[in-house]
Write an enzyme that holds these catalytic residues in place. Structure first.
Site, PDB file in Angstrom:
ATOM      1  N   TRP A 184      33.210  40.481  43.084  1.00 37.74           N
ATOM      2  CA  TRP A 184      32.315  40.044  42.004  1.00 37.74           C
ATOM      3  C   TRP A 184      32.389  38.527  41.907  1.00 37.74           C
ATOM      4  CZ3 TRP A 184      33.459  37.058  37.708  1.00 37.74           C
ATOM      5  CH2 TRP A 184      32.375  36.826  36.844  1.00 37.74           C
ATOM      6  N   GLU A 225      30.004  44.336  43.023  1.00 37.84           N
ATOM      7  CA  GLU A 225      29.750  44.542  41.605  1.00 37.84           C
ATOM      8  C   GLU A 225      28.665  43.587  41.134  1.00 37.84           C
ATOM      9  OE1 GLU A 225      32.188  44.163  37.339  1.00 37.84           O
ATOM     10  OE2 GLU A 225      33.156  43.627  39.226  1.00 37.84           O
ATOM     11  N   LYS A 227      26.057  41.949  37.886  1.00 40.53           N
ATOM     12  CA  LYS A 227      26.118  41.513  36.499  1.00 40.53           C
ATOM     13  C   LYS A 227      24.745  41.016  36.074  1.00 40.53           C
ATOM     14  CE  LYS A 227      29.203  39.106  33.313  1.00 40.53           C
ATOM     15  NZ  LYS A 227      30.443  38.317  33.164  1.00 40.53           N
ATOM     16  N   ASP A 259      30.075  48.135  36.429  1.00 43.70           N
ATOM     17  CA  ASP A 259      30.782  47.801  35.196  1.00 43.70           C
ATOM     18  C   ASP A 259      29.825  48.115  34.058  1.00 43.70           C
ATOM     19  OD1 ASP A 259      31.499  46.200  32.857  1.00 43.70           O
ATOM     20  OD2 ASP A 259      32.973  45.200  34.126  1.00 43.70           O
ATOM     21  N   HIS A 262      27.790  45.414  32.357  1.00 41.33           N
ATOM     22  CA  HIS A 262      27.001  44.491  33.166  1.00 41.33           C
ATOM     23  C   HIS A 262      25.536  44.879  33.276  1.00 41.33           C
ATOM     24  CE1 HIS A 262      30.582  42.481  35.452  1.00 41.33           C
ATOM     25  NE2 HIS A 262      30.705  42.458  34.135  1.00 41.33           N
ATOM     26  N   HIS A 286      34.093  49.992  36.698  1.00 45.66           N
ATOM     27  CA  HIS A 286      34.916  49.214  35.787  1.00 45.66           C
ATOM     28  C   HIS A 286      34.505  49.629  34.384  1.00 45.66           C
ATOM     29  CE1 HIS A 286      36.546  45.575  38.280  1.00 45.66           C
ATOM     30  NE2 HIS A 286      36.995  46.753  38.690  1.00 45.66           N
ATOM     31  N   ASP A 294      28.186  41.806  27.889  1.00 44.08           N
ATOM     32  CA  ASP A 294      29.470  42.029  28.551  1.00 44.08           C
ATOM     33  C   ASP A 294      30.579  41.260  27.841  1.00 44.08           C
ATOM     34  OD1 ASP A 294      31.374  42.775  30.447  1.00 44.08           O
ATOM     35  OD2 ASP A 294      31.045  40.936  31.575  1.00 44.08           O
ATOM     36  N   ASP A 296      33.507  42.696  26.976  1.00 45.04           N
ATOM     37  CA  ASP A 296      34.795  43.246  27.424  1.00 45.04           C
ATOM     38  C   ASP A 296      35.717  43.624  26.283  1.00 45.04           C
ATOM     39  OD1 ASP A 296      34.877  43.147  30.473  1.00 45.04           O
ATOM     40  OD2 ASP A 296      34.134  41.159  29.996  1.00 45.04           O
ATOM     41  N   ASP A 326      38.581  47.565  32.554  1.00 46.37           N
ATOM     42  CA  ASP A 326      38.303  46.130  32.655  1.00 46.37           C
ATOM     43  C   ASP A 326      37.894  45.584  31.297  1.00 46.37           C
ATOM     44  OD1 ASP A 326      37.671  43.553  33.319  1.00 46.37           O
ATOM     45  OD2 ASP A 326      35.963  44.041  34.590  1.00 46.37           O
TER      46      ASP A 326
END
Length: 418
Positions: A184, A225, A227, A259, A262, A286, A294, A296, A326
């Site tokens: 990524w 990955e 995003k 993810d 993302h 993820h 995003d 997290d 993640d």
């Protein structure tokens, strides 16, 4: 009622729906989930002293952050004790450990820089996953790494990726567990670019060169990955969803990694999982909790987390989906953040395994949408908490009392860190 009596009653209620809870727990104990090292220090790592850059950022300043490899490993040990289930450990390249001050830049990393992590993993029976670190480095130019028009910059990052392939194979050979290596980057543009294709062509060629590094595909599982955007690269992301998925689909041995933070807030990865499983023998995840974008946040036992787990289980894909957490919350106790997130995903998987999917599928195929809705709602009211408590006990931990241990560790260890 005792805990045993409560579980016996719950087991009987689930049995009446066609679910064997003992079998569900036994299956979950076989499923590895990768625990991310970077919650312990907000993705800082050990190869630089500066702030996070390259489209990534953390917020919060809760005391007790891990500052050394020894502190990070000690914190991880606490989490391993507090969480049920089988685990892997997910590392970033920036967590290399340099003995006697002998620093190596990212394009020169070698297996020896991760020997202590391998020793740590083997002692605890953990597999290892790996991530090249394409952020927080002076060789990022105008927000670009693998897609940079500067050949010198691009070469540095390609060499970094190739080094990580070699390290990933070392991890797999040492632990006996395949290593998922995820690519990524935050490559993109703050404002509207004049050329969107050129960077993507360079990006594609760079990843192809990284993956051409000799490796055993049975040991190393490379992923790409995507995003939507990042801090400082809000207008254009080179590795978009369409790019990453198309790359994985056209390059044998490369897995798509999703993810769930993302994507656009109206998209859900739970729907994407079975779509990809229709075409890919393996995929990777993820798992995080996005808030608006995003951000997290710590994974919770919420609707989308449960839906993601249900899609994996009902697709009979527990052996085909590589699952890793993640997130990096710096605003709360980090041991608690790790523990809540890992337990939440375990809960989601167990809840999915305790759902009578075959019966629900039969109702759908028969067009019996009324009864399907009724049965889906009824499942939510089964005594899942008693099954979860039994699962925790069977794994040598507990649903009760773990936070008291977190508070003791904070008082005895974390509070004494500068």
């Amino acid at each position: 009622m005792t805990a045993d009596e409560r579980y016996a009653a719950a087991r009987e209620q689930y049995r009446e729906t066609g679910v064997d809870t003992d079998r569900a727990m036994a299956r979950l104990r076989e499923v590895p989930v990768s625990l991310h090292c970077w919650q312990g220090d907000e993705v800082t790592g050990f190869d630089h002293d500066g702030p996070l850059t390259g489209g990534i950022q953390t917020t919060g300043n809760y005391p007790g952050k891990a500052r050394t490899p020894e502190e990070l490993m000690a914190d991880l040990d606490e989490v391993l004790k507090l969480t049920p289930g089988r685990k892997k450990l997910n590392l970033h390249a920036s967590y290399a450990i340099f003995e006697d001050g002998r620093f190596a830049d990212r394009d020169r990393l070698e297996p020896k820089h991760f020997e202590k992590w391998v020793e740590y993993a083997k002692e605890r029976g953990l597999g290892l996953d790996f991530n090249p670190t394409f952020f927080s480095h002076e060789r990022i130019r105008d927000g670009l790494t693998l897609s940079s028009p500067d050949e010198t910059v691009r070469r540095f990052w390609i060499d970094h990726g190739k080094a990580c392939i070699r390290i990933s194979e070392y991890f797999a050979r040492e632990t006996g567990v395949p290593c998922v290596m995820n690519i990524w980057t935050g490559d993109g543009s703050k404002d509207i670019p004049a050329d969107r294709l050129g960077p993507r062509e360079r990006y594609r060629a760079a990843i192809e060169e990284i993956l051409a590094e000799p490796h055993d595909p049975g040991l190393v599982k490379p992923c790409v990955e995507s995003k939507v955007f990042g801090i400082g690269v809000e207008s254009y992301t080179v590795g978009s969803g369409e790019f990453a998925l198309s790359f994985a689909a056209t390059h044998e041995g490369c897995l798509p990694l999703m993810d769930n933070g993302h994507y656009h807030p109206t998209e859900v990865v739970s729907d994407k999982i079975p779509a990809l499983l229709a075409f890919f023998p393996e995929i990777a995840l993820h798992i995080t909790r996005p808030v608006r974008w995003d951000s997290d946040h710590v994974v919770l036992f919420d609707d989308e987390t449960r839906e993601m787990a249900k899609e994996i289980v009902r697709s009979d894909a527990l052996g085909r989906v590589h699952m890793a957490l993640d997130y990096f919350d710096a605003g709360i106790n980090r041991i608690s953040a790790w523990t809540v997130g890992f337990r939440s995903w375990q809960k989601a998987l167990l809840f999915a395994l305790c759902t009578p999917h075959e019966e629900l599928k039969r109702l759908q195929d028969a067009g019996n949408w009324t009864e399907l809705m009724v049965r889906q709602e009824a499942v939510k009211m089964l005594p899942f908490g008693d099954v979860w408590s039994e699962y925790c006990r069977s794994c040598g931990t507990s649903e009760e009392g773990w936070f008291a241990q977190v508070k003791r560790y904070e008082a005895d260890v974390l509070a004494k860190r500068g």
